[in-house]
Design a protein around this motif. Structure first.
Motif: not given
Ligand SMILES: Nc1ncnc2c1ncn2[C@@H]1O[C@H](COP(=O)(O)OP(=O)(O)OP(=O)(O)O)[C@@H](O)[C@H]1O
Ligand SMILES: [Mg+2]
Length: 238
Positions: A42-66
Protein backbone atom coordinates in the motif's frame (compact mmCIF):
# COMPACT_ATOMS: atom_id res chain seq x y z
CA UNK A 1 8.45 -17.72 -6.39
CA UNK A 2 11.91 -17.38 -4.87
CA UNK A 3 12.43 -14.40 -2.62
CA UNK A 4 14.42 -11.57 -4.27
CA UNK A 5 16.69 -9.60 -1.94
CA UNK A 6 15.09 -6.18 -1.45
CA UNK A 7 18.18 -4.06 -2.26
CA UNK A 8 18.71 -5.98 -5.53
CA UNK A 9 15.08 -5.65 -6.53
CA UNK A 10 15.02 -1.95 -5.73
CA UNK A 11 18.10 -1.27 -7.84
CA UNK A 12 15.91 -1.38 -10.95
CA UNK A 13 15.86 2.07 -12.55
CA UNK A 14 12.97 2.51 -14.99
CA UNK A 15 9.37 3.08 -13.93
CA UNK A 16 8.35 -0.35 -15.23
CA UNK A 17 11.24 -2.06 -13.49
CA UNK A 18 10.46 -0.12 -10.36
CA UNK A 19 6.90 -1.44 -10.34
CA UNK A 20 8.21 -5.00 -10.77
CA UNK A 21 10.76 -4.36 -8.04
CA UNK A 22 8.00 -3.19 -5.71
CA UNK A 23 6.04 -6.38 -6.38
CA UNK A 24 9.08 -8.59 -5.95
CA UNK A 25 10.03 -6.82 -2.78
CA UNK A 26 6.50 -7.22 -1.50
CA UNK A 27 6.60 -10.91 -2.41
CA UNK A 28 9.76 -11.46 -0.44
CA UNK A 29 8.41 -9.55 2.54
CA UNK A 30 5.14 -11.49 2.42
CA UNK A 31 7.11 -14.65 2.90
CA UNK A 32 8.21 -13.17 6.21
CA UNK A 33 5.08 -11.38 7.34
CA UNK A 34 1.75 -11.33 5.54
CA UNK A 35 0.32 -8.31 7.35
CA UNK A 36 3.43 -6.20 7.02
CA UNK A 37 3.68 -6.99 3.29
CA UNK A 38 0.18 -5.69 2.71
CA UNK A 39 1.07 -2.38 4.30
CA UNK A 40 4.39 -2.24 2.44
CA UNK A 41 2.59 -2.67 -0.89
CA UNK A 42 0.00 0.00 0.00
CA UNK A 43 2.72 2.45 0.99
CA UNK A 44 4.84 1.66 -2.09
CA UNK A 45 1.82 2.11 -4.38
CA UNK A 46 1.06 5.44 -2.68
CA UNK A 47 4.63 6.65 -3.18
CA UNK A 48 4.64 5.52 -6.82
CA UNK A 49 1.33 7.30 -7.51
CA UNK A 50 2.70 10.51 -5.98
CA UNK A 51 5.81 10.20 -8.16
CA UNK A 52 3.76 9.70 -11.34
CA UNK A 53 1.60 12.72 -10.37
CA UNK A 54 4.74 14.84 -9.89
CA UNK A 55 6.14 13.73 -13.27
CA UNK A 56 2.82 14.41 -15.02
CA UNK A 57 2.51 17.81 -13.40
CA UNK A 58 6.06 18.99 -14.01
CA UNK A 59 6.26 17.45 -17.50
CA UNK A 60 3.19 16.94 -19.64
CA UNK A 61 0.80 19.33 -17.84
CA UNK A 62 3.28 22.21 -17.73
CA UNK A 63 4.41 21.78 -21.34
CA UNK A 64 0.86 21.41 -22.63
CA UNK A 65 -0.25 24.52 -20.72
CA UNK A 66 2.72 26.43 -22.21
CA UNK A 67 1.93 25.27 -25.74
CA UNK A 68 -1.75 26.20 -25.31
CA UNK A 69 -0.98 29.74 -24.18
CA UNK A 70 1.45 30.24 -27.10
CA UNK A 71 -1.14 28.81 -29.48
CA UNK A 72 -3.77 31.15 -28.06
CA UNK A 73 -1.50 34.16 -28.60
CA UNK A 74 -0.89 33.01 -32.18
CA UNK A 75 -4.62 32.60 -32.90
CA UNK A 76 -5.37 36.04 -31.43
CA UNK A 77 -2.52 37.73 -33.31
CA UNK A 78 -3.51 36.27 -36.67
CA UNK A 79 -7.22 36.55 -35.97
CA UNK A 80 -7.62 33.32 -37.93
CA UNK A 81 -10.91 31.56 -38.64
CA UNK A 82 -9.07 28.38 -39.70
CA UNK A 83 -11.28 25.49 -38.48
CA UNK A 84 -8.42 22.98 -38.37
CA UNK A 85 -6.31 25.19 -36.12
CA UNK A 86 -9.29 25.76 -33.85
CA UNK A 87 -9.95 22.03 -33.66
CA UNK A 88 -6.31 21.38 -32.74
CA UNK A 89 -6.60 24.05 -30.05
CA UNK A 90 -9.78 22.42 -28.64
CA UNK A 91 -8.12 18.98 -28.61
CA UNK A 92 -5.12 20.39 -26.72
CA UNK A 93 -7.39 22.07 -24.17
CA UNK A 94 -9.35 18.82 -23.75
CA UNK A 95 -6.09 16.91 -23.22
CA UNK A 96 -4.93 19.36 -20.55
CA UNK A 97 -8.27 19.02 -18.77
CA UNK A 98 -7.95 15.23 -18.75
CA UNK A 99 -4.34 15.39 -17.52
CA UNK A 100 -5.52 17.62 -14.67
CA UNK A 101 -8.33 15.17 -13.84
CA UNK A 102 -5.81 12.31 -13.77
CA UNK A 103 -3.61 14.39 -11.49
CA UNK A 104 -6.51 14.94 -9.12
CA UNK A 105 -7.17 11.18 -9.09
CA UNK A 106 -3.53 10.29 -8.56
CA UNK A 107 -2.86 12.77 -5.81
CA UNK A 108 -4.01 11.48 -2.48
CA UNK A 109 -5.96 13.95 -0.38
CA UNK A 110 -3.23 15.85 1.36
CA UNK A 111 -2.89 14.86 4.96
CA UNK A 112 -0.68 17.48 6.57
CA UNK A 113 2.30 16.62 8.77
CA UNK A 114 -0.13 17.00 11.72
CA UNK A 115 -1.70 13.73 10.58
CA UNK A 116 -5.29 12.73 9.96
CA UNK A 117 -6.44 13.31 13.55
CA UNK A 118 -4.47 16.57 13.83
CA UNK A 119 -6.09 17.85 10.62
CA UNK A 120 -9.53 16.88 11.92
CA UNK A 121 -8.87 18.75 15.17
CA UNK A 122 -8.16 21.89 13.12
CA UNK A 123 -11.33 21.30 11.15
CA UNK A 124 -13.31 20.81 14.39
CA UNK A 125 -12.01 24.16 15.71
CA UNK A 126 -13.06 25.78 12.46
CA UNK A 127 -16.56 24.26 12.62
CA UNK A 128 -17.02 25.61 16.14
CA UNK A 129 -15.66 29.05 15.28
CA UNK A 130 -17.29 29.59 11.90
CA UNK A 131 -20.52 27.60 12.05
CA UNK A 132 -21.24 27.07 15.74
CA UNK A 133 -21.12 23.28 15.27
CA UNK A 134 -19.38 21.36 18.05
CA UNK A 135 -17.38 18.49 16.56
CA UNK A 136 -16.35 15.85 19.12
CA UNK A 137 -13.53 13.57 18.07
CA UNK A 138 -12.77 10.25 19.71
CA UNK A 139 -10.21 7.66 18.68
CA UNK A 140 -9.22 4.17 19.65
CA UNK A 141 -5.79 3.07 18.52
CA UNK A 142 -3.29 5.13 16.55
CA UNK A 143 -3.98 6.23 12.97
CA UNK A 144 -0.55 4.88 11.94
CA UNK A 145 -2.01 1.36 12.18
CA UNK A 146 -3.71 2.07 8.85
CA UNK A 147 -1.79 2.08 5.59
CA UNK A 148 -1.45 5.53 3.98
CA UNK A 149 -4.08 4.81 1.33
CA UNK A 150 -6.65 3.86 3.96
CA UNK A 151 -5.87 6.97 6.01
CA UNK A 152 -6.44 9.09 2.92
CA UNK A 153 -9.82 7.48 2.27
CA UNK A 154 -10.76 8.09 5.92
CA UNK A 155 -9.74 11.75 5.59
CA UNK A 156 -11.76 12.20 2.38
CA UNK A 157 -14.86 10.44 3.71
CA UNK A 158 -14.85 12.30 7.04
CA UNK A 159 -14.36 15.62 5.26
CA UNK A 160 -17.31 15.01 2.95
CA UNK A 161 -19.47 13.74 5.82
CA UNK A 162 -18.64 16.86 7.85
CA UNK A 163 -19.46 19.06 4.86
CA UNK A 164 -22.85 17.33 4.63
CA UNK A 165 -23.46 17.88 8.34
CA UNK A 166 -22.70 21.56 7.90
CA UNK A 167 -24.72 22.00 4.71
CA UNK A 168 -27.72 19.80 5.27
CA UNK A 169 -28.24 18.67 8.88
CA UNK A 170 -28.89 21.84 10.86
CA UNK A 171 -27.29 19.99 13.81
CA UNK A 172 -25.27 21.87 16.42
CA UNK A 173 -23.29 18.75 17.30
CA UNK A 174 -21.35 16.18 15.34
CA UNK A 175 -19.49 13.17 16.69
CA UNK A 176 -16.60 11.58 14.83
CA UNK A 177 -15.53 8.21 16.24
CA UNK A 178 -12.46 6.55 14.79
CA UNK A 179 -11.79 2.98 15.83
CA UNK A 180 -8.45 2.48 14.08
CA UNK A 181 -7.66 -0.57 16.17
CA UNK A 182 -10.91 -2.38 15.35
CA UNK A 183 -10.82 -5.16 12.74
CA UNK A 184 -12.02 -3.99 10.30
CA UNK A 185 -11.41 -0.36 11.23
CA UNK A 186 -14.60 1.63 11.74
CA UNK A 187 -15.23 5.35 11.37
CA UNK A 188 -18.54 6.96 12.34
CA UNK A 189 -19.71 10.50 11.69
CA UNK A 190 -23.03 11.25 13.34
CA UNK A 191 -25.21 14.30 13.83
CA UNK A 192 -28.48 15.08 15.56
CA UNK A 193 -29.98 17.05 12.71
CA UNK A 194 -32.93 16.77 10.40
CA UNK A 195 -31.92 13.52 8.69
CA UNK A 196 -33.23 12.45 5.32
CA UNK A 197 -35.40 9.74 3.81
CA UNK A 198 -33.77 6.52 2.61
CA UNK A 199 -35.01 7.19 -0.90
CA UNK A 200 -33.65 10.74 -0.73
CA UNK A 201 -31.39 12.35 -3.25
CA UNK A 202 -27.90 10.98 -3.81
CA UNK A 203 -25.36 13.55 -4.88
CA UNK A 204 -21.71 13.24 -5.81
CA UNK A 205 -20.76 13.38 -2.14
CA UNK A 206 -22.41 10.13 -1.05
CA UNK A 207 -21.54 8.47 -4.34
CA UNK A 208 -17.87 9.49 -4.01
CA UNK A 209 -17.72 8.25 -0.40
CA UNK A 210 -19.14 4.86 -1.47
CA UNK A 211 -16.66 4.59 -4.33
CA UNK A 212 -13.70 5.51 -2.14
CA UNK A 213 -14.73 2.95 0.48
CA UNK A 214 -15.15 0.27 -2.21
CA UNK A 215 -11.77 1.28 -3.70
CA UNK A 216 -9.97 -0.04 -0.60
CA UNK A 217 -12.23 -3.08 -0.26
CA UNK A 218 -14.32 -1.46 2.48
CA UNK A 219 -17.92 -0.23 2.52
CA UNK A 220 -19.99 2.77 3.46
CA UNK A 221 -23.35 2.71 5.20
CA UNK A 222 -25.62 5.63 5.91
CA UNK A 223 -28.32 5.40 8.55
CA UNK A 224 -30.62 8.40 8.67
CA UNK A 225 -33.92 9.02 10.42
CA UNK A 226 -35.94 12.07 9.54
CA UNK A 227 -35.98 14.48 12.45
CA UNK A 228 -33.43 12.41 14.43
CA UNK A 229 -30.12 12.64 12.62
CA UNK A 230 -27.68 10.85 10.37
CA UNK A 231 -24.74 8.51 10.87
CA UNK A 232 -22.23 7.66 8.19
CA UNK A 233 -20.30 4.43 8.83
CA UNK A 234 -17.08 3.66 7.02
CA UNK A 235 -15.92 0.05 7.44
CA UNK A 236 -12.39 -0.85 6.45
CA UNK A 237 -11.63 -3.97 4.44
CA UNK A 238 -12.06 -7.32 6.24
N1 LIG B 1 -25.91 14.81 7.45
C1 LIG B 1 -26.97 15.00 6.66
N2 LIG B 1 -28.11 15.53 7.16
C2 LIG B 1 -29.20 15.73 6.39
N3 LIG B 1 -29.24 15.42 5.07
C3 LIG B 1 -28.14 14.90 4.50
C4 LIG B 1 -26.96 14.66 5.26
N4 LIG B 1 -26.04 14.10 4.42
C5 LIG B 1 -26.63 14.02 3.23
N5 LIG B 1 -27.89 14.50 3.26
C6 LIG B 1 -28.86 14.52 2.14
O1 LIG B 1 -28.40 13.65 1.13
C7 LIG B 1 -28.24 14.36 -0.08
C8 LIG B 1 -27.09 13.79 -0.87
O2 LIG B 1 -25.84 14.10 -0.24
P1 LIG B 1 -24.55 14.21 -1.16
O3 LIG B 1 -23.38 14.52 -0.31
O4 LIG B 1 -24.49 12.97 -1.98
O5 LIG B 1 -24.87 15.41 -2.15
P2 LIG B 1 -24.89 16.96 -1.86
O6 LIG B 1 -24.24 17.27 -0.54
O7 LIG B 1 -26.31 17.43 -2.05
O8 LIG B 1 -24.04 17.54 -3.04
P3 LIG B 1 -22.49 17.29 -3.32
O9 LIG B 1 -22.49 16.50 -4.59
O10 LIG B 1 -21.93 18.67 -3.45
O11 LIG B 1 -21.93 16.54 -2.15
C9 LIG B 1 -28.09 15.81 0.33
O12 LIG B 1 -28.50 16.69 -0.69
C10 LIG B 1 -29.01 15.89 1.52
O13 LIG B 1 -30.35 16.03 1.12
MG1 LIG C 1 -22.36 16.45 -0.05
Amino acid sequence: MAAVPAPLALAAASAGDRAVAVLRQATSVRAVNEGFAHQAVEDAVGRERARIARDLHDGLATELAGAISLFKLYLEKHNTQDETLKNVFDIMEGSLKRVRESLADLRPAAISPDGLVGDLRHQADEFARLYGIRVELSTSGAEDILPAQHREVVAQVVREALTNVRRHSGSAICRVKMAFAARPFLIEVSDEGRGFAAAGPVGYGLMGMRERAAGIGGRLEVVSTEGRGTTVFLFGPN
